[in-house]
Design a protein around this motif. Structure first.
Motif, PDB file in Angstrom:
ATOM      1  N   LEU A 146       0.827  -1.203   0.000  1.00 35.16           N
ATOM      2  CA  LEU A 146       0.000   0.000   0.000  1.00 35.16           C
ATOM      3  C   LEU A 146       0.862   1.254   0.000  1.00 35.16           C
ATOM      4  CD1 LEU A 146      -2.661  -1.141   2.630  1.00 35.16           C
ATOM      5  CD2 LEU A 146      -2.820  -1.258   0.130  1.00 35.16           C
ATOM      6  N   ASP A 147       2.016   1.196   0.679  1.00 34.69           N
ATOM      7  CA  ASP A 147       2.938   2.332   0.677  1.00 34.69           C
ATOM      8  C   ASP A 147       3.447   2.595  -0.734  1.00 34.69           C
ATOM      9  OD1 ASP A 147       4.664   4.367   1.420  1.00 34.69           O
ATOM     10  OD2 ASP A 147       6.216   3.016   2.165  1.00 34.69           O
ATOM     11  N   GLY A 148       3.862   1.521  -1.413  1.00 38.73           N
ATOM     12  CA  GLY A 148       4.354   1.663  -2.779  1.00 38.73           C
ATOM     13  C   GLY A 148       3.287   2.190  -3.714  1.00 38.73           C
ATOM     14  N   PHE A 149       2.081   1.666  -3.585  1.00 35.52           N
ATOM     15  CA  PHE A 149       0.985   2.123  -4.448  1.00 35.52           C
ATOM     16  C   PHE A 149       0.686   3.586  -4.182  1.00 35.52           C
ATOM     17  CE2 PHE A 149      -3.145   2.863  -6.121  1.00 35.52           C
ATOM     18  CZ  PHE A 149      -3.357   1.934  -7.127  1.00 35.52           C
ATOM     19  N   ASP A 150       0.647   3.959  -2.905  1.00 35.58           N
ATOM     20  CA  ASP A 150       0.285   5.319  -2.520  1.00 35.58           C
ATOM     21  C   ASP A 150       1.278   6.342  -3.067  1.00 35.58           C
ATOM     22  OD1 ASP A 150      -1.050   7.399  -0.832  1.00 35.58           O
ATOM     23  OD2 ASP A 150       0.885   7.381   0.163  1.00 35.58           O
ATOM     24  N   VAL A 151       2.569   6.119  -2.847  1.00 34.99           N
ATOM     25  CA  VAL A 151       3.584   7.073  -3.297  1.00 34.99           C
ATOM     26  C   VAL A 151       3.610   7.170  -4.813  1.00 34.99           C
ATOM     27  CG1 VAL A 151       6.067   7.560  -3.370  1.00 34.99           C
ATOM     28  CG2 VAL A 151       5.009   6.803  -1.237  1.00 34.99           C
ATOM     29  N   MET A 152       3.563   6.022  -5.486  1.00 34.82           N
ATOM     30  CA  MET A 152       3.654   6.040  -6.938  1.00 34.82           C
ATOM     31  C   MET A 152       2.352   6.504  -7.598  1.00 34.82           C
ATOM     32  SD  MET A 152       6.694   5.519  -7.360  1.00 34.82           S
ATOM     33  CE  MET A 152       6.774   5.453  -9.139  1.00 34.82           C
ATOM     34  N   ALA A 153       1.224   6.403  -6.873  1.00 37.59           N
ATOM     35  CA  ALA A 153      -0.024   6.938  -7.409  1.00 37.59           C
ATOM     36  C   ALA A 153       0.123   8.433  -7.657  1.00 37.59           C
ATOM     37  CB  ALA A 153      -1.176   6.665  -6.445  1.00 37.59           C
ATOM     38  N   VAL A 154       0.785   9.126  -6.732  1.00 43.61           N
ATOM     39  CA  VAL A 154       1.020  10.561  -6.902  1.00 43.61           C
ATOM     40  C   VAL A 154       2.039  10.809  -8.012  1.00 43.61           C
ATOM     41  CG1 VAL A 154       1.817  12.673  -5.766  1.00 43.61           C
ATOM     42  CG2 VAL A 154       0.484  11.002  -4.493  1.00 43.61           C
ATOM     43  N   ALA A 155       3.103   9.994  -8.027  1.00 44.28           N
ATOM     44  CA  ALA A 155       4.165  10.205  -9.013  1.00 44.28           C
ATOM     45  C   ALA A 155       3.659   9.992 -10.440  1.00 44.28           C
ATOM     46  CB  ALA A 155       5.329   9.254  -8.731  1.00 44.28           C
ATOM     47  N   PHE A 156       2.947   8.891 -10.665  1.00 43.19           N
ATOM     48  CA  PHE A 156       2.522   8.552 -12.018  1.00 43.19           C
ATOM     49  C   PHE A 156       1.372   9.427 -12.518  1.00 43.19           C
ATOM     50  CE2 PHE A 156       4.422   4.215 -11.140  1.00 43.19           C
ATOM     51  CZ  PHE A 156       5.485   4.410 -12.000  1.00 43.19           C
TER      52      PHE A 156
ATOM     53  N   VAL B 176       3.246  16.590   1.481  1.00 38.92           N
ATOM     54  CA  VAL B 176       2.263  16.576   2.556  1.00 38.92           C
ATOM     55  C   VAL B 176       1.894  15.140   2.936  1.00 38.92           C
ATOM     56  CG1 VAL B 176       0.146  16.665   1.140  1.00 38.92           C
ATOM     57  CG2 VAL B 176       0.182  17.717   3.398  1.00 38.92           C
ATOM     58  N   GLY B 177       1.887  14.243   1.955  1.00 34.40           N
ATOM     59  CA  GLY B 177       1.660  12.834   2.272  1.00 34.40           C
ATOM     60  C   GLY B 177       2.806  12.244   3.072  1.00 34.40           C
ATOM     61  N   LEU B 178       4.018  12.665   2.758  1.00 38.90           N
ATOM     62  CA  LEU B 178       5.191  12.178   3.474  1.00 38.90           C
ATOM     63  C   LEU B 178       5.249  12.749   4.887  1.00 38.90           C
ATOM     64  CD1 LEU B 178       7.762  12.470   0.553  1.00 38.90           C
ATOM     65  CD2 LEU B 178       6.458  10.466   1.278  1.00 38.90           C
ATOM     66  N   ILE B 179       4.773  13.993   5.053  1.00 37.22           N
ATOM     67  CA  ILE B 179       4.653  14.565   6.397  1.00 37.22           C
ATOM     68  C   ILE B 179       3.699  13.716   7.229  1.00 37.22           C
ATOM     69  CG2 ILE B 179       3.781  16.544   7.706  1.00 37.22           C
ATOM     70  CD1 ILE B 179       4.770  18.330   5.388  1.00 37.22           C
ATOM     71  N   GLY B 180       2.604  13.315   6.614  1.00 36.43           N
ATOM     72  CA  GLY B 180       1.659  12.431   7.302  1.00 36.43           C
ATOM     73  C   GLY B 180       2.300  11.121   7.705  1.00 36.43           C
TER      74      GLY B 180
ATOM     75  N   MET C  82      16.187   7.611   2.365  1.00 33.01           N
ATOM     76  CA  MET C  82      14.827   7.985   1.970  1.00 33.01           C
ATOM     77  C   MET C  82      14.811   9.229   1.088  1.00 33.01           C
ATOM     78  SD  MET C  82      12.245   7.076   5.072  1.00 33.01           S
ATOM     79  CE  MET C  82      11.968   5.351   5.546  1.00 33.01           C
ATOM     80  N   PHE C  83      15.806  10.096   1.234  1.00 31.61           N
ATOM     81  CA  PHE C  83      15.901  11.256   0.347  1.00 31.61           C
ATOM     82  C   PHE C  83      16.014  10.776  -1.100  1.00 31.61           C
ATOM     83  CE2 PHE C  83      17.812  14.641  -2.038  1.00 31.61           C
ATOM     84  CZ  PHE C  83      17.378  15.815  -1.449  1.00 31.61           C
ATOM     85  N   GLY C  84      16.978   9.889  -1.354  1.00 34.78           N
ATOM     86  CA  GLY C  84      17.154   9.376  -2.706  1.00 34.78           C
ATOM     87  C   GLY C  84      15.999   8.506  -3.159  1.00 34.78           C
ATOM     88  N   PHE C  85      15.489   7.681  -2.254  1.00 33.09           N
ATOM     89  CA  PHE C  85      14.410   6.754  -2.584  1.00 33.09           C
ATOM     90  C   PHE C  85      13.162   7.499  -3.042  1.00 33.09           C
ATOM     91  CE2 PHE C  85      10.708   4.215  -1.317  1.00 33.09           C
ATOM     92  CZ  PHE C  85      10.996   2.990  -1.897  1.00 33.09           C
TER      93      PHE C  85
ATOM     94  N   MET D  31      12.028   9.934  11.533  1.00 30.63           N
ATOM     95  CA  MET D  31      13.099  10.863  11.171  1.00 30.63           C
ATOM     96  C   MET D  31      13.509  10.677   9.716  1.00 30.63           C
ATOM     97  SD  MET D  31      13.529  12.742  13.774  1.00 30.63           S
ATOM     98  CE  MET D  31      15.014  13.601  13.253  1.00 30.63           C
ATOM     99  N   GLY D  32      13.481   9.421   9.249  1.00 25.98           N
ATOM    100  CA  GLY D  32      13.802   9.165   7.849  1.00 25.98           C
ATOM    101  C   GLY D  32      12.860   9.886   6.911  1.00 25.98           C
ATOM    102  N   ARG D  33      11.630  10.111   7.362  1.00 24.75           N
ATOM    103  CA  ARG D  33      10.666  10.825   6.527  1.00 24.75           C
ATOM    104  C   ARG D  33      11.078  12.277   6.311  1.00 24.75           C
ATOM    105  NH1 ARG D  33       7.838   6.958   3.841  1.00 24.75           N
ATOM    106  NH2 ARG D  33       7.427   5.261   5.306  1.00 24.75           N
ATOM    107  N   ILE D  34      11.987  12.784   7.161  1.00 23.22           N
ATOM    108  CA  ILE D  34      12.490  14.137   6.913  1.00 23.22           C
ATOM    109  C   ILE D  34      13.159  14.172   5.540  1.00 23.22           C
ATOM    110  CG2 ILE D  34      14.227  15.842   7.616  1.00 23.22           C
ATOM    111  CD1 ILE D  34      13.663  15.092  10.497  1.00 23.22           C
ATOM    112  N   GLY D  35      13.975  13.164   5.264  1.00 23.53           N
ATOM    113  CA  GLY D  35      14.582  13.073   3.942  1.00 23.53           C
ATOM    114  C   GLY D  35      13.547  12.904   2.860  1.00 23.53           C
ATOM    115  N   ALA D  36      12.513  12.109   3.163  1.00 21.48           N
ATOM    116  CA  ALA D  36      11.453  11.891   2.179  1.00 21.48           C
ATOM    117  C   ALA D  36      10.675  13.175   1.909  1.00 21.48           C
ATOM    118  CB  ALA D  36      10.505  10.795   2.685  1.00 21.48           C
ATOM    119  N   ILE D  37      10.466  13.978   2.960  1.00 19.90           N
ATOM    120  CA  ILE D  37       9.733  15.236   2.817  1.00 19.90           C
ATOM    121  C   ILE D  37      10.572  16.269   2.078  1.00 19.90           C
ATOM    122  CG2 ILE D  37       8.761  17.182   4.101  1.00 19.90           C
ATOM    123  CD1 ILE D  37       8.111  15.048   6.333  1.00 19.90           C
ATOM    124  N   LEU D  38      11.851  16.375   2.457  1.00 16.53           N
ATOM    125  CA  LEU D  38      12.721  17.373   1.841  1.00 16.53           C
ATOM    126  C   LEU D  38      12.978  17.082   0.370  1.00 16.53           C
ATOM    127  CD1 LEU D  38      15.411  17.907   4.639  1.00 16.53           C
ATOM    128  CD2 LEU D  38      13.568  19.462   3.987  1.00 16.53           C
TER     129      LEU D  38
END
Length: 444
Positions: A29-39, A61-65, A264-267, A384-391
């Motif tokens: 579900l995480d993979g689907f959710d993130v890539m749903a926005v990307a694609f 904003v999703g990554l902040i969540g 997570m920044f690169g990912f 904390m890893g989500r900080i990289g994901a958010i940035l």
């Protein structure tokens, strides 16, 4: 031995692999959710008239969540149980996905993206720990690798749904995600047991019967209250050192946070921005989705590949190699996309390596903490890893608006991933799985 130690020493049963599969399904579900926005990025940007910074904020904003879910919801797993928290989180994810599908504006969509992120964050923090708790010591790295591969599976499904929706309604992708999350809610409610570690520690009503039912399904002997009391007494004795845990674990905790942030920044850069950047670099939307799909396909096998490699070499050392290779392949990918077949092939490698890095962080982290602090330690590391994901998507959007090219953005993200290797070198003397490998020959 307490129950967790018994599970760690016993052979891995089919029921335990079923639990790993259920947790893997949730990670999809995480993979689907993130890539749903990307694609759907190009279509969403066109419909709502967004610039690069605004689209980056919508992704963030999703990554902040997710960060809020990992850091704020995870501690409740020790109060109400991992299973109830997962069910609550799945309900939040379902509401968020359907809400985003029906959003009339980018602002409303952002609110529901936040709700979805909170749900996904709660799911990840709990399902990652459940995977570790129900795996034996020999197969824990492989089980976490399989769990992490769920992201790639979900992302691949999202890319397939998005590809069919190109030129049509992008909202179909989010409706599909909502139905998938609702299905997960039903399946998990029916099949997933409560964590035996939680039941042993908190002892809610009927705990012993629930523990023994789960142990029986794993082919293990039942336990008595005397066994649990003995294990609790042993933990109480070990807990005398808990008052100084922050001082003892501060350095490895900060290094682990840095590991998660850089990975997570690169990912999330790769998974969130690739289709949009490629479209603006001259590729058709269909070709960009195909290239993004290549990364998703690689992700389905990369984490398992990491798990296999981690059975041969120290997990931390394997992660150093994966992070360096991932950085190199990210650069190779962005300079090769003009030749679609070559870009597709390198994209598979990028997906495999960057997804393997996530599996590596999940594997390297837990041994740094004593059992009674592991859930909180990993929950905060994920948060904390989500900080990289958010940035990552936010900075990329700002730099893109400032005139940075897709190649420049990819090279910058690759440099951040490479920093992870330096951090992991510093983590060596704190890693209990690295130290024995050096000291054992001396003891012999």
């Amino acid at each position: 031995m307490n129950i967790t130690e018994r599970i760690g020493a016993a052979p891995m049963s089919g029921y335990q692999w079923l639990i790993v599969a259920l947790c893997t399904f949730m990670n999809c579900l995480d993979g689907f959710d993130v890539m749903a926005v990307a694609f759907t990025g190009p279509s969403v940007t066109d419909e709502f008239g967004l610039n690069g910074s605004e689209f980056g904020l919508l992704v963030s904003v999703g990554l902040i969540g997710m960060a809020l879910g990992s850091m704020l919801l995870a501690p409740f797993a020790d109060l109400i149980g991992r299973r109830p928290l997962i069910l609550i989180s799945l309900a939040l994810g379902t509401i968020g996905m359907f809400g985003a599908a029906m959003a009339p504006s980018a602002t409303v969509m952002g609110v529901f993206r936040l709700v979805t992120g909170i749900g996904v964050g709660g799911i990840l923090a709990s399902s990652n720990v459940m995977t570790s708790e129900f795996s034996n010591a020999k197969n824990r790295g492989l089980a976490i690798g399989v769990f992490t591969a769920g992201y790639g599976v979900g992302a691949t499904v999202a890319s397939m749904v998005a590809k069919t929706a190109v030129g049509g309604d992008w909202r179909i992708v989010f409706y599909a995600g909502g139905f998938a999350t609702l299905l997960a809610l039903v399946v998990i409610a029916l099949l997933l047991p409560e964590s035996t570690a939680y039941l042993e520690k908190r002892r809610p009503q009927g705990a012993l019967d629930r523990i023994n039912r789960t142990l029986a399904r794993m082919g293990m002997d039942s336990v008595s209250w005397a066994d649990l009391d003995e294990a609790a007494s042993a933990r109480a004795g070990a807990g005398k050192t808990n008052s100084g845990w922050l001082k003892q674990l501060l350095t490895p905790t900060l290094l682990l946070w840095a590991t998660f942030i850089t990975i997570m920044f690169g990912f999330y850069f790769v998974n969130s921005w690739t289709p949009t950047l490629l479209v603006e670099d001259g590729l058709s939307e269909s070709a960009a989705v195909t290239a993004g799909m290549a990364i998703s396909i690689g992700g389905t096998v990369g984490s398992v590949l990491y798990g296999v490699a981690a059975r041969i070499r120290t997990p931390r050392v394997v992660l150093i190699g994966f992070s360096l290779l991932a950085a190199a392949m990210m650069i190779a990918f962005i300079v090769s996309t003009s030749v679609l077949w070559l870009g597709f092939g390198i994209g598979v490698l990028v997906g495999a390596l960057i997804n393997g890095c996530i599996a590596g962080a999940y594997t390297v982290g837990p041994p740094l903490y004593p059992a009674q602090l592991r859930s909180v330690g990993m929950g905060w590391a994920l948060g904390m890893g989500r900080i990289g994901a958010i940035l990552s998507p936010t900075i990329a959007g700002m730099l893109k608006d400032a005139g940075a090219s897709a190649t420049q953005l990819y090279v910058g993200a690759a440099a951040v991933v490479a920093i992870c290797a330096i951090v992991l070198v510093g983590l060596r003397r704190h890693d209990p799985e690295s130290t024995p490998a050096v000291e054992e020959p001396k003891a012999a």
